[in-house]
Design a protein around this motif. Structure first.
Motif, PDB file in Angstrom:
ATOM      1  N   GLU A   1       0.861  -1.181   0.000  1.00  0.00           N
ATOM      2  CA  GLU A   1       0.000   0.000   0.000  1.00  0.00           C
ATOM      3  C   GLU A   1       0.902   1.236   0.000  1.00  0.00           C
ATOM      4  O   GLU A   1       1.817   1.346   0.820  1.00  0.00           O
ATOM      5  CB  GLU A   1      -0.873   0.046   1.260  1.00  0.00           C
ATOM      6  CG  GLU A   1      -1.825  -1.105   1.433  1.00  0.00           C
ATOM      7  CD  GLU A   1      -2.621  -0.981   2.718  1.00  0.00           C
ATOM      8  OE1 GLU A   1      -3.816  -1.280   2.701  1.00  0.00           O
ATOM      9  OE2 GLU A   1      -2.032  -0.583   3.749  1.00  0.00           O
ATOM     10  N   ARG A   2       0.642   2.159  -0.909  1.00  0.00           N
ATOM     11  CA  ARG A   2       1.436   3.383  -0.979  1.00  0.00           C
ATOM     12  C   ARG A   2       1.029   4.314   0.157  1.00  0.00           C
ATOM     13  O   ARG A   2      -0.109   4.771   0.219  1.00  0.00           O
ATOM     14  CB  ARG A   2       1.204   4.058  -2.325  1.00  0.00           C
ATOM     15  CG  ARG A   2       1.851   5.406  -2.509  1.00  0.00           C
ATOM     16  CD  ARG A   2       3.357   5.362  -2.444  1.00  0.00           C
ATOM     17  NE  ARG A   2       3.927   4.482  -3.464  1.00  0.00           N
ATOM     18  CZ  ARG A   2       5.175   4.056  -3.451  1.00  0.00           C
ATOM     19  NH1 ARG A   2       5.983   4.410  -2.460  1.00  0.00           N
ATOM     20  NH2 ARG A   2       5.620   3.258  -4.410  1.00  0.00           N
ATOM     21  N   ILE A   3       1.967   4.577   1.089  1.00  0.00           N
ATOM     22  CA  ILE A   3       1.691   5.468   2.210  1.00  0.00           C
ATOM     23  C   ILE A   3       2.216   6.873   1.921  1.00  0.00           C
ATOM     24  O   ILE A   3       1.552   7.868   2.190  1.00  0.00           O
ATOM     25  CB  ILE A   3       2.315   4.931   3.515  1.00  0.00           C
ATOM     26  CG1 ILE A   3       1.852   3.487   3.778  1.00  0.00           C
ATOM     27  CG2 ILE A   3       1.954   5.839   4.687  1.00  0.00           C
ATOM     28  CD1 ILE A   3       0.369   3.340   3.968  1.00  0.00           C
ATOM     29  N   SER A   4       3.420   6.948   1.388  1.00  0.00           N
ATOM     30  CA  SER A   4       3.968   8.236   0.972  1.00  0.00           C
ATOM     31  C   SER A   4       4.601   8.072  -0.405  1.00  0.00           C
ATOM     32  O   SER A   4       4.806   6.951  -0.885  1.00  0.00           O
ATOM     33  CB  SER A   4       5.019   8.746   1.978  1.00  0.00           C
ATOM     34  OG  SER A   4       6.259   8.097   1.775  1.00  0.00           O
ATOM     35  N   ASP A   5       4.927   9.191  -1.021  1.00  0.00           N
ATOM     36  CA  ASP A   5       5.505   9.143  -2.366  1.00  0.00           C
ATOM     37  C   ASP A   5       6.978   8.724  -2.359  1.00  0.00           C
ATOM     38  O   ASP A   5       7.558   8.477  -3.411  1.00  0.00           O
ATOM     39  CB  ASP A   5       5.378  10.505  -3.056  1.00  0.00           C
ATOM     40  CG  ASP A   5       3.930  10.867  -3.364  1.00  0.00           C
ATOM     41  OD1 ASP A   5       3.115   9.938  -3.525  1.00  0.00           O
ATOM     42  OD2 ASP A   5       3.618  12.071  -3.424  1.00  0.00           O
ATOM     43  N   ASP A   6       7.568   8.638  -1.187  1.00  0.00           N
ATOM     44  CA  ASP A   6       8.978   8.273  -1.093  1.00  0.00           C
ATOM     45  C   ASP A   6       9.213   6.831  -1.562  1.00  0.00           C
ATOM     46  O   ASP A   6       8.487   5.915  -1.162  1.00  0.00           O
ATOM     47  CB  ASP A   6       9.469   8.403   0.350  1.00  0.00           C
ATOM     48  CG  ASP A   6       9.187   9.770   0.936  1.00  0.00           C
ATOM     49  OD1 ASP A   6      10.040  10.648   0.811  1.00  0.00           O
ATOM     50  OD2 ASP A   6       8.087   9.940   1.506  1.00  0.00           O
ATOM     51  N   VAL A   7      10.226   6.633  -2.380  1.00  0.00           N
ATOM     52  CA  VAL A   7      10.664   5.284  -2.771  1.00  0.00           C
ATOM     53  C   VAL A   7      12.023   5.076  -2.132  1.00  0.00           C
ATOM     54  O   VAL A   7      13.033   5.654  -2.566  1.00  0.00           O
ATOM     55  CB  VAL A   7      10.751   5.131  -4.302  1.00  0.00           C
ATOM     56  CG1 VAL A   7      11.277   3.743  -4.669  1.00  0.00           C
ATOM     57  CG2 VAL A   7       9.383   5.365  -4.935  1.00  0.00           C
ATOM     58  N   ILE A   8      12.071   4.279  -1.072  1.00  0.00           N
ATOM     59  CA  ILE A   8      13.301   4.170  -0.271  1.00  0.00           C
ATOM     60  C   ILE A   8      14.062   2.876  -0.540  1.00  0.00           C
ATOM     61  O   ILE A   8      15.158   2.689  -0.008  1.00  0.00           O
ATOM     62  CB  ILE A   8      12.985   4.280   1.232  1.00  0.00           C
ATOM     63  CG1 ILE A   8      12.139   3.090   1.707  1.00  0.00           C
ATOM     64  CG2 ILE A   8      12.267   5.595   1.538  1.00  0.00           C
ATOM     65  CD1 ILE A   8      11.950   3.063   3.217  1.00  0.00           C
ATOM     66  N   ALA A   9      13.502   1.978  -1.347  1.00  0.00           N
ATOM     67  CA  ALA A   9      14.170   0.714  -1.672  1.00  0.00           C
ATOM     68  C   ALA A   9      14.736   0.773  -3.086  1.00  0.00           C
ATOM     69  O   ALA A   9      14.515   1.740  -3.822  1.00  0.00           O
ATOM     70  CB  ALA A   9      13.190  -0.452  -1.532  1.00  0.00           C
ATOM     71  N   ARG A  10      15.442  -0.280  -3.475  1.00  0.00           N
ATOM     72  CA  ARG A  10      16.041  -0.349  -4.806  1.00  0.00           C
ATOM     73  C   ARG A  10      15.803  -1.714  -5.437  1.00  0.00           C
ATOM     74  O   ARG A  10      15.660  -2.712  -4.730  1.00  0.00           O
ATOM     75  CB  ARG A  10      17.552  -0.065  -4.735  1.00  0.00           C
ATOM     76  CG  ARG A  10      17.863   1.369  -4.324  1.00  0.00           C
ATOM     77  CD  ARG A  10      19.343   1.674  -4.361  1.00  0.00           C
ATOM     78  NE  ARG A  10      19.585   3.087  -4.034  1.00  0.00           N
ATOM     79  CZ  ARG A  10      19.575   4.053  -4.927  1.00  0.00           C
ATOM     80  NH1 ARG A  10      19.336   3.777  -6.201  1.00  0.00           N
ATOM     81  NH2 ARG A  10      19.792   5.304  -4.561  1.00  0.00           N
ATOM     82  N   CYS A  11      15.769  -1.717  -6.753  1.00  0.00           N
ATOM     83  CA  CYS A  11      15.630  -2.964  -7.496  1.00  0.00           C
ATOM     84  C   CYS A  11      16.787  -3.886  -7.119  1.00  0.00           C
ATOM     85  O   CYS A  11      17.943  -3.472  -7.094  1.00  0.00           O
ATOM     86  CB  CYS A  11      15.650  -2.669  -8.996  1.00  0.00           C
ATOM     87  SG  CYS A  11      15.650  -4.147 -10.051  1.00  0.00           S
ATOM     88  N   HIS A  12      16.473  -5.141  -6.824  1.00  0.00           N
ATOM     89  CA  HIS A  12      17.505  -6.083  -6.414  1.00  0.00           C
ATOM     90  C   HIS A  12      18.382  -6.547  -7.573  1.00  0.00           C
ATOM     91  O   HIS A  12      19.379  -7.240  -7.355  1.00  0.00           O
ATOM     92  CB  HIS A  12      16.853  -7.303  -5.757  1.00  0.00           C
ATOM     93  CG  HIS A  12      16.266  -7.005  -4.422  1.00  0.00           C
ATOM     94  ND1 HIS A  12      15.319  -7.803  -3.809  1.00  0.00           N
ATOM     95  CD2 HIS A  12      16.478  -5.975  -3.558  1.00  0.00           C
ATOM     96  CE1 HIS A  12      14.991  -7.295  -2.635  1.00  0.00           C
ATOM     97  NE2 HIS A  12      15.673  -6.187  -2.458  1.00  0.00           N
ATOM     98  N   GLN A  13      18.018  -6.149  -8.785  1.00  0.00           N
ATOM     99  CA  GLN A  13      18.796  -6.592  -9.937  1.00  0.00           C
ATOM    100  C   GLN A  13      19.666  -5.494 -10.539  1.00  0.00           C
ATOM    101  O   GLN A  13      20.804  -5.733 -10.903  1.00  0.00           O
ATOM    102  CB  GLN A  13      17.855  -7.189 -10.993  1.00  0.00           C
ATOM    103  CG  GLN A  13      17.255  -8.517 -10.515  1.00  0.00           C
ATOM    104  CD  GLN A  13      16.150  -9.033 -11.417  1.00  0.00           C
ATOM    105  OE1 GLN A  13      15.265  -8.287 -11.806  1.00  0.00           O
ATOM    106  NE2 GLN A  13      16.200 -10.320 -11.728  1.00  0.00           N
ATOM    107  N   CYS A  14      19.153  -4.275 -10.610  1.00  0.00           N
ATOM    108  CA  CYS A  14      19.946  -3.201 -11.232  1.00  0.00           C
ATOM    109  C   CYS A  14      20.277  -2.072 -10.265  1.00  0.00           C
ATOM    110  O   CYS A  14      21.126  -1.237 -10.559  1.00  0.00           O
ATOM    111  CB  CYS A  14      19.219  -2.644 -12.456  1.00  0.00           C
ATOM    112  SG  CYS A  14      17.755  -1.649 -12.046  1.00  0.00           S
ATOM    113  N   GLY A  15      19.599  -2.018  -9.108  1.00  0.00           N
ATOM    114  CA  GLY A  15      19.897  -0.997  -8.114  1.00  0.00           C
ATOM    115  C   GLY A  15      19.160   0.317  -8.280  1.00  0.00           C
ATOM    116  O   GLY A  15      19.357   1.244  -7.502  1.00  0.00           O
ATOM    117  N   GLU A  16      18.283   0.412  -9.275  1.00  0.00           N
ATOM    118  CA  GLU A  16      17.501   1.637  -9.462  1.00  0.00           C
ATOM    119  C   GLU A  16      16.435   1.763  -8.365  1.00  0.00           C
ATOM    120  O   GLU A  16      15.937   0.751  -7.863  1.00  0.00           O
ATOM    121  CB  GLU A  16      16.832   1.625 -10.835  1.00  0.00           C
ATOM    122  CG  GLU A  16      17.785   1.868 -11.990  1.00  0.00           C
ATOM    123  CD  GLU A  16      18.432   3.237 -11.920  1.00  0.00           C
ATOM    124  OE1 GLU A  16      17.704   4.229 -11.765  1.00  0.00           O
ATOM    125  OE2 GLU A  16      19.681   3.305 -11.997  1.00  0.00           O
TER     126      GLU A  16
END
Length: 334
Positions: free
Chosen positions: A256-271
């Motif tokens: 569920e989207r709580i805030s607009d922050d994206v604090i994790a990264r793709c486990h394959q490319c790091g984006e």
């Protein structure tokens, strides 16, 4: 009496769900209380909830009940009335989902378990009813703003990774039973500090608060209704939102989207990315984070080997959560 289990093919049930035109409301609930006959309680629940077209996953044990479900919006109040009329459930809090598209479950499963939250506790002197103090969203914000308050996230690593409260400490594990002794060890020497524990909907942090009190900590609090209730109340009351990112949920939505922050990264490319998926290789189903570009390149798989039809002996992704997990909506546990 209606059948007390589902008799329709899973794929057909999912097709029926997506063909529905009436919106559904997703909600969760739990309560710790004594259930002398969990099997009889389970059957009573199944009969009543099935009649209301409820889908979801519910666990019943001698220590209480824990459930996540969806119901046609027009039947939400009837569902609430049925639950309130069930012995032990009067006034039960229903945590309505934040991102509420209702496409979370497509079958009703109610199972009897030894415990509604597997904790690994075998101490006969421990009582789950001796809990810390509830705090609502307003009080949580006040306490969390105090630099002397210790904020503890009692969710698994893959949940914490995509979203958590500002300043919250992670107890780095993928199982609640491992986290309880780890939390005690992490906080040794801080027995007199204010400690706030939180989780998705309240069930884990409530038991954790009781365990911390049992282990000699004195000022223990837990967030009432967890992240879900906090978010709903913060929005309704116009409070600052201290949660950053996405709240992982144990159903087909996976977040569920709580805030607009994206604090994790793709486990394959790091984006930057916080979208969980299960590896599309039926022999793997590793839970991991994958961006749209990598999803296309790897065809929804966690590795080239899985994409090409093989199954590696060990997942090679650069992250802590390496558990192989089934598709959402089946046997994901907390």
């Amino acid at each position: 009496m209606a059948p007390l289990h589902n008799r329709v093919n899973r794929n057909e049930m999912k097709e029926r769900l997506y063909a529905e035109t009436e919106p559904r409301t997703t909600f969760s609930f739990y309560r710790y209380f004594d259930i002398p006959d969990p099997k009889a309680f389970r059957d009573q629940l199944y009969e009543g909830l099935s009649a209301l077209d409820v889908f979801g996953r519910v666990y019943v044990a001698k220590e209480g009940i824990n459930g996540q479900a969806s119901v046609p919006a027009s039947k939400l109040e009837s569902c609430r009335a049925f639950l309130y009329a069930t012995p032990g459930l009067d006034g039960l809090r229903l945590n309505v989902a934040v991102d509420n598209d209702g496409k979370s479950f497509w079958v009703l499963k109610i199972k009897v378990r030894d415990k509604i939250v597997a904790d690994g506790i075998d101490d006969p002197d421990f009582s789950v009813t001796q809990t810390g103090h509830y705090v609502d969203a307003r009080r949580f914000n006040e306490l969390a703003a105090d630099p002397d308050t210790v904020l503890i996230d009692m969710r698994n690593h893959y949940e914490y990774e995509v979203g958590h409260f500002d300043g919250a400490l992670e107890v780095p594990s993928d199982t609640f039973r491992e986290q309880l002794p780890m939390a005690v060890d992490m906080l040794k020497g801080q027995e007199d500090k204010n400690i706030i524990m939180y989780c998705t909907g309240g069930i884990r942090c409530e038991k954790a608060s009781a365990w911390m009190l049992h282990k000699g900590f004195r000022n223990v609090f837990h967030l009432e209704g967890g992240i879900i209730e906090y978010t709903n109340k913060a929005r309704a009351w116009g409070l600052p939102n201290r949660f950053k990112g996405k709240n992982f949920v144990f159903d087909d939505r996976m977040g569920e989207r709580i805030s607009d922050d994206v604090i994790a990264r793709c486990h394959q490319c790091g984006e930057p990315c916080d979208t969980h998926t299960n590896c599309a290789n039926d022999g793997c189903h590793l839970l991991f984070i994958q961006c749209p570009r990598c999803a296309e390149a790897y065809k929804g798989c966690c590795s080239e080997a899985c994409r090409d039809g093989e199954l590696p002996e060990k997942p090679s992704l650069p992250h802590k959560s390496r558990k192989r997990r089934p598709n959402p909506g089946t046997k994901i546990s907390i």
